[in-house]
Write a protein that holds these residues in place. Structure first.
Motif, PDB file in Angstrom:
ATOM      1  N   LYS A 111      18.666  48.737 -28.669  1.00 39.16           N
ATOM      2  CA  LYS A 111      17.200  48.906 -28.580  1.00 39.16           C
ATOM      3  C   LYS A 111      16.872  50.391 -29.450  1.00 39.16           C
ATOM      4  O   LYS A 111      17.836  51.167 -29.269  1.00 39.16           O
ATOM      5  CB  LYS A 111      16.430  49.114 -27.199  1.00 39.16           C
ATOM      6  CG  LYS A 111      15.995  47.911 -26.700  1.00 39.16           C
ATOM      7  CD  LYS A 111      15.652  48.189 -25.216  1.00 39.16           C
ATOM      8  CE  LYS A 111      14.532  49.011 -24.963  1.00 39.16           C
ATOM      9  NZ  LYS A 111      13.841  48.873 -23.846  1.00 39.16           N
ATOM     10  N   PRO A 112      15.782  50.592 -30.022  1.00 41.90           N
ATOM     11  CA  PRO A 112      15.675  51.742 -30.762  1.00 41.90           C
ATOM     12  C   PRO A 112      15.467  53.098 -29.843  1.00 41.90           C
ATOM     13  O   PRO A 112      15.160  52.916 -28.570  1.00 41.90           O
ATOM     14  CB  PRO A 112      14.403  51.678 -31.421  1.00 41.90           C
ATOM     15  CG  PRO A 112      13.697  50.312 -31.205  1.00 41.90           C
ATOM     16  CD  PRO A 112      14.632  49.643 -30.223  1.00 41.90           C
ATOM     17  N   GLU A 356      19.095  48.862 -40.522  1.00 42.28           N
ATOM     18  CA  GLU A 356      17.740  47.875 -40.586  1.00 42.28           C
ATOM     19  C   GLU A 356      17.713  46.491 -41.232  1.00 42.28           C
ATOM     20  O   GLU A 356      17.117  46.259 -41.946  1.00 42.28           O
ATOM     21  CB  GLU A 356      16.570  48.761 -41.300  1.00 42.28           C
ATOM     22  CG  GLU A 356      16.552  50.181 -40.818  1.00 42.28           C
ATOM     23  CD  GLU A 356      15.904  50.300 -39.596  1.00 42.28           C
ATOM     24  OE1 GLU A 356      14.959  49.098 -39.279  1.00 42.28           O
ATOM     25  OE2 GLU A 356      15.931  51.245 -38.873  1.00 42.28           O
ATOM     26  N   HIS A 390      18.344  45.605 -34.296  1.00 44.26           N
ATOM     27  CA  HIS A 390      18.062  46.007 -33.077  1.00 44.26           C
ATOM     28  C   HIS A 390      18.494  45.051 -32.075  1.00 44.26           C
ATOM     29  O   HIS A 390      19.120  45.351 -31.248  1.00 44.26           O
ATOM     30  CB  HIS A 390      16.277  46.158 -33.037  1.00 44.26           C
ATOM     31  CG  HIS A 390      15.658  47.232 -33.589  1.00 44.26           C
ATOM     32  ND1 HIS A 390      14.551  47.534 -34.196  1.00 44.26           N
ATOM     33  CD2 HIS A 390      16.374  48.496 -34.151  1.00 44.26           C
ATOM     34  CE1 HIS A 390      14.470  48.500 -34.722  1.00 44.26           C
ATOM     35  NE2 HIS A 390      15.568  49.229 -34.846  1.00 44.26           N
ATOM     36  N   THR A 391      18.141  43.886 -32.403  1.00 43.54           N
ATOM     37  CA  THR A 391      18.515  42.791 -31.458  1.00 43.54           C
ATOM     38  C   THR A 391      19.009  41.284 -32.060  1.00 43.54           C
ATOM     39  O   THR A 391      18.603  41.343 -33.226  1.00 43.54           O
ATOM     40  CB  THR A 391      17.339  42.301 -30.557  1.00 43.54           C
ATOM     41  OG1 THR A 391      16.313  41.856 -31.378  1.00 43.54           O
ATOM     42  CG2 THR A 391      16.821  43.491 -29.720  1.00 43.54           C
ATOM     43  N   ALA A 508       8.982  51.851 -33.875  1.00 42.09           N
ATOM     44  CA  ALA A 508       9.853  50.783 -33.060  1.00 42.09           C
ATOM     45  C   ALA A 508       9.241  49.651 -32.688  1.00 42.09           C
ATOM     46  O   ALA A 508       9.819  48.960 -32.347  1.00 42.09           O
ATOM     47  CB  ALA A 508      10.388  51.895 -31.856  1.00 42.09           C
TER      48      ALA A 508
END
Lengths: 511, 493
Positions: A111-112, A356, A390-391, A508
């Protein structure tokens, strides 16, 4: 073989004055040691009470509950949460020296706001210390600019009004190719050609939001070849468009125009229009000019391409620029390797940070293929890469089934997966790629919980998962660790405020 | 499916007892019987003589009957005291090695039971070098494996269950190894002084790297090792020179060959037990490990000189002094405990985890699990004999529920054995080593707190600290074979 045997005369430097003085033979140890004063004979031997059981029961007193720890090879990332021992881990060392992973790549999930980029910065710092050349290909926040600058590295700024990256520029490849012998040059030039084609196709994919047709790809391929032959110096996108516009015979033949200009136009017009769209749209400024600053591989501090100047709302441009950075960076790596292969330059290792990932993958259908083509190039060749997203949902929620499968391949092929705090909903998806035990799942989910309210401090306290990560290699039990910053890093970390401040960051929630 | 899962429990181990009256074993019962006959015969001659002999018999039986909380008879305690006192009066509790000592060539040999030991090197079937510890007096040959356990912290319980059951298989397979006399697992925790980290960082730092990177790495070298611990897992397997009772004794070369062939099999069996990847230890590694155990203060030097020569003759302490309740050796002060009671009732497989994990009050800790498997033939005999014995007791004393449970337990063991499990004797030794005499009491308290959750009852090995210390090293010292009382007598006490 029996070097343990102590026979008289074997030991060269025997003092032996005691034994000589006593006039007796060498004292020989008895059943329980030397039976004289100071001989250390065991005067009493006792066996603790023995118990008896069948092996299916005795095995319950299982002695291996405490782990032995990890090999001390690589960049010291942090401390293991269970033992407090230092964890040394990075994709390059674990691949090259420790043989723990199959390819030098890592996928970072989390998670950010939980310190992903802080951890990567540590990895990067450590690898630079080992003489590895770091390449941050596209820094959106910027997270890495301060560190690279502090190490004396090169900062390349891209974005509107800042700098441009010519996608048709062979970059370091051209210089390298000039030095290479025939065979190696042909290969390098072919690679560079493929990369350029891939890149132009990627730009069009981003612009259209979908993959380009195979015929268009063929036309592009032919046009690039024509351009190579005709154009002196480094071409730019408008030159490519001009070639297509003119329509030399080679282009016409691949479109099956058969001398009919109308048919040729019909075949290339969509491509032509899209290319013009690239020039005219937000991407024009970034890609249609000559490269403003080229990557310099002779700076041990590395290179960081800062694209934080591009607005977050400009998602297409961000994706396109990221892709272009990656392409350019991998091209430079390839060129350096080609030189090293021929013994023209020392062998170097590269550490490529692809941050990213989700921004690129989300930008359009078919981009997974482009990323795949880019990142597969240097798999086994002295370039370690770390992909950050992120995920798993970023990878698996793509619209197209084929894209989803390929995106999952990124995760599956990664030598190691490093997980920060993730929400519960993520776990089944992560589990498809790396097997997590229920304890590990719980730990990762716990890390993603928000911090408790802290009424005294006027801000929330530190989130439970900050700086905590789990390294997973294949099906082996994970290694949980916590990144501990050194004072040196604290000074450099401009994002230091993220360690002491709130979890939520701008952007985020754009996920 | 998940809801049906029950974590398996383990238990049903017993202390082997020889059948006899009350607390007396076979020997005690026999003495009592003979004594009573004598008394009866005396009574025919004179009542006074009978009374006196009855009193004498009672006095003679007393040491066999009186037991402390650990189940030790007064006879054992007296023997320990007497032996200790005699050894001390002879000055055996002291050990001085080096140039000014009685030790040949001024070397620092190991003291006590290991004084005559030597190392032999060989290569296994895969060509890996390994070392054998040879103890000539008992003709024992021990190979030691270094393991890399993953630990159970982050593993699903089912995975642990699988590991544990494979561990049971491995223990059972030991029973089939010809000539095997014992096996031991030693989990050693030691402070990490950071030499490995320093070595890793310094040897790979690029001199041309930016100053910032070098400064950060240098800071890590100094900060990270503080307070961290290293856990090493070692498994020692000991073979006797006799392949089986009455067999032809094998010489050293034959043993090296034989064990070299067995190593790959032993290692592959260990793979799924949670011990992780095992490899045989070389002579230098073994000597270094033993040297560290006796001289923990040398860790810094030894860690720093990773590849230096480490002769077995100099692995011992330069000076050691055994006390009644502790053992001082070079830079360390140690206490060794022995298990007197296995965990009561049923336990889960994580019962030992706390005991083997690093503890901040104890600088170095070794927990050694000693196993002496029975060969399959005697295993079957033993479980059947147990069944008979428990039934015998049940007949004699019908009221005790405990006896009924004993019958059930012995039946269960017999069934398990019949299904292919081995039967093994086991015990645990715990050695805590600290740097100064003042810390000993803290370490002792720490071991007390650790043994409680492990549900072990530990007793200090009073009077036998030096030999117990040696047995807790991963060198495969099989203590029962070093005792002076024959096994037959001991087991019937």
């Amino acid at each position: 073989m029996s070097r343990g045997k102590t026979k008289p005369g074997k030991d060269a430097e025997k003092p032996g004055k005691d034994t000589k003085k006593s006039g007796k033979a060498e004292p020989k140890p008895g059943f329980r040691g030397f039976s004289r004063r100071g001989g250390g004979r065991a005067s009493y031997v006792e066996m603790p009470s023995e118990w008896r059981g069948t092996t299916v029961q005795v095995c319950g007193m299982w002695p291996f509950g405490a782990g032995s720890g990890t090999p001390m090879i690589g960049v010291p990332l942090g401390r293991e949460l269970t033992t407090g021992a230092a964890l040394c881990c990075d994709p390059i060392s674990w691949f090259q020296r420790a043989n723990l992973i199959h390819n030098p790549s890592a996928l970072v999930l989390g998670k950010p706001g939980l310190g992903k980029s802080t951890m990567i910065r540590r990895m990067l710092l450590g690898l630079v210390g080992q003489g590895v050349f770091p390449m941050v290909l596209g820094d959106l926040k910027p997270d890495y600019v301060d560190l690279i600058r502090a190490m004396g590295g090169q900062i390349i700024k891209l974005g509107r009004g800042l700098g441009a990256l010519n996608v048709l520029d062979p970059g370091a490849t051209a210089a390298a190719a000039a030095m290479l012998p025939e065979q190696a040059r042909v290969k390098l030039v072919a690679d560079a050609h493929g990369r350029r084609l891939n890149m132009v196709a990627a730009l069009l994919t981003v612009l259209r939001g979908g993959p380009i047709a195979d015929t268009e790809r063929t036309v592009l391929n032919a046009a690039l070849r024509v351009l190579d032959e005709r154009h002196p110096g480094v071409p730019v996108l408008p030159d490519l468009i001009r070639v297509i516009d003119e329509g030399p015979e080679r282009l016409r033949s691949v479109t099956l125009a058969r001398g009919d200009d109308a048919r040729y136009r019909a075949a290339v017009d969509p491509l032509h229009a899209s290319l013009l769209g690239v020039l005219d749209g937000p991407m024009g400024e970034a890609f249609s000019r000559h490269t403003t600053t080229a990557i310099d591989l002779n700076n041990p501090g590395g290179v960081c391409i800062d694209i934080s100047g591009i607005d977050d709302a400009d998602a297409e441009l961000q994706a396109a620029v990221l892709l272009a950075c990656w392409s350019d960076g991998f091209g430079a790596v390839e060129a350096a390797h080609a030189l090293a292969d021929e013994g023209l330059a020392p062998r170097r290792h590269f550490f490529v940070v692809l941050d990213e990932l989700w921004r690129v993958l989300r930008s359009g259908r078919g981009l997974v293929d482009r990323v795949d083509a880019l990142t597969r190039l240097n798999r086994q060749r002295g370039a370690g890469q770390v992909m950050i997203t992120h995920t798993m949902a970023d990878l698996l929620s793509l619209a197209d089934q084929a894209d989803r499968m390929k995106a999952r391949g990124f995760a599956e092929r990664a030598g190691m997966v490093i997980c920060g705090g993730l929400p519960q909903a993520e776990m089944p998806m992560v589990n498809e790629v790396v097997r997590m035990s229920s304890v590990e799942e719980r730990m990762i989910v716990d890390w993603s919980t928000p911090p408790s309210w802290n009424p005294d401090m006027n801000r929330d306290s530190e989130p439970p998962g900050r700086g905590r990560f789990l390294v997973k290699v294949g099906g082996r039990p994970g290694i949980p660790f916590k990144v501990e910053l050194t004072s040196v890093e604290m000074e450099v970390n401009d994002t230091n405020k993220r360690w002491t401040n709130s979890t939520t960051m701008p952007g985020a929630h754009a996920v | 499916m998940a809801s049906e899962y029950h974590e398996p429990t383990y238990g049903n181990w017993r202390k082997p007892v020889s059948p006899g009256i009350g607390r007396l074993g076979l020997a005690g019962t026999l003495i009592l019987m003979v004594g009573l006959i004598v008394v009866t015969m005396m009574a025919m001659v004179s009542t006074l003589a009978a009374l006196i002999s009855a009193v004498l018999l009672g006095l003679a039986m007393l040491p066999l009957v009186i037991q402390d909380q650990h189940g030790r008879t007064a006879l054992q305690s007296a023997t320990a005291r007497l032996n200790w006192w005699w050894g001390r009066s002879q000055g055996w509790h002291l050990y001085r090695s080096g140039p000014l000592s009685v030790i040949p060539f001024g070397s620092c040999r190991l003291p006590g039971l290991l004084a005559a030991s030597r190392l032999v090197e060989g290569r296994d079937s895969y060509g890996r070098p390994f070392a054998l510890v040879v103890i000539p007096s008992t003709r024992h040959y021990t190979v030691v494996f270094e393991c890399n356990a993953d630990g159970a912290a982050l593993v699903d319980q089912r995975q642990v269950d699988a590991w544990v059951s494979h561990w049971g298989h491995w223990l059972a397979s030991l029973g089939y190894e010809p000539g095997l006399v014992g096996a031991s697992v030693t989990i050693e925790t030691a402070p990490d002084l950071g030499h490995r980290l320093r070595e890793e960082i310094h040897s790979h730092t690029d001199p041309n790297a930016p100053a910032l990177a070098r400064a950060a790495l240098e800071e890590i070298v100094w900060n990270y090792p503080v307070g961290s611990a290293r856990v090493s897992t070692r498994i020692a397997v000991t073979y006797g020179a006799l392949p089986h009772a009455g067999g032809k004794r094998r010489d050293q070369d034959a043993m090296v060959r034989e064990i070299g062939m067995r190593i790959p099999g032993l290692i592959s069996g260990l793979e799924m037990t949670g011990a992780g990847a095992a490899r045989p230890m070389t002579a230098a590694q073994l000597a270094r490990a033993v040297r560290l155990a006796y001289d923990p203060g040398a860790q810094s030097n030894l860690d720093a000189a990773e590849n230096a020569e480490a002769p077995w003759e100099d692995a011992g302490p330069a000076a050691a002094q055994e006390a009644w309740d502790h053992y001082v050796h070079d830079s360390g002060h140690s206490i060794t405990w022995g298990m007197t009671e296995a965990p009561r009732g049923e336990v889960l497989s994580n019962v030992m985890t706390g005991l083997v994990a690093p503890h901040h009050d104890i600088a170095r800790k070794r927990v050694t699990f000693l196993y002496r498997p029975h060969d399959p033939a005697s295993a079957a005999r033993i479980v059947e004999r147990d069944r008979k014995d428990t039934r015998f007791r049940l007949d004699g004393n019908t009221s005790a529920a405990r006896n009924e449970i004993d019958v059930m337990k012995s039946d269960q063991s017999a069934i398990e054995e019949a299904r292919g499990a081995g039967v093994t004797r086991f015990t645990v030794l715990v050695t805590a080593t600290v740097r100064s005499a003042e810390e000993l009491s803290v370490a002792a308290a720490a071991v007390d707190t650790l043994s409680a959750p492990a549900r072990l009852r530990l007793r200090r090995m009073y009077g036998a600290q030096s030999s117990a210390f040696a047995a807790a090293l991963p060198l495969g010292v099989v203590l029962p074979d070093h005792l002076q009382v024959p096994a037959l007598v001991r087991e019937s006490m």
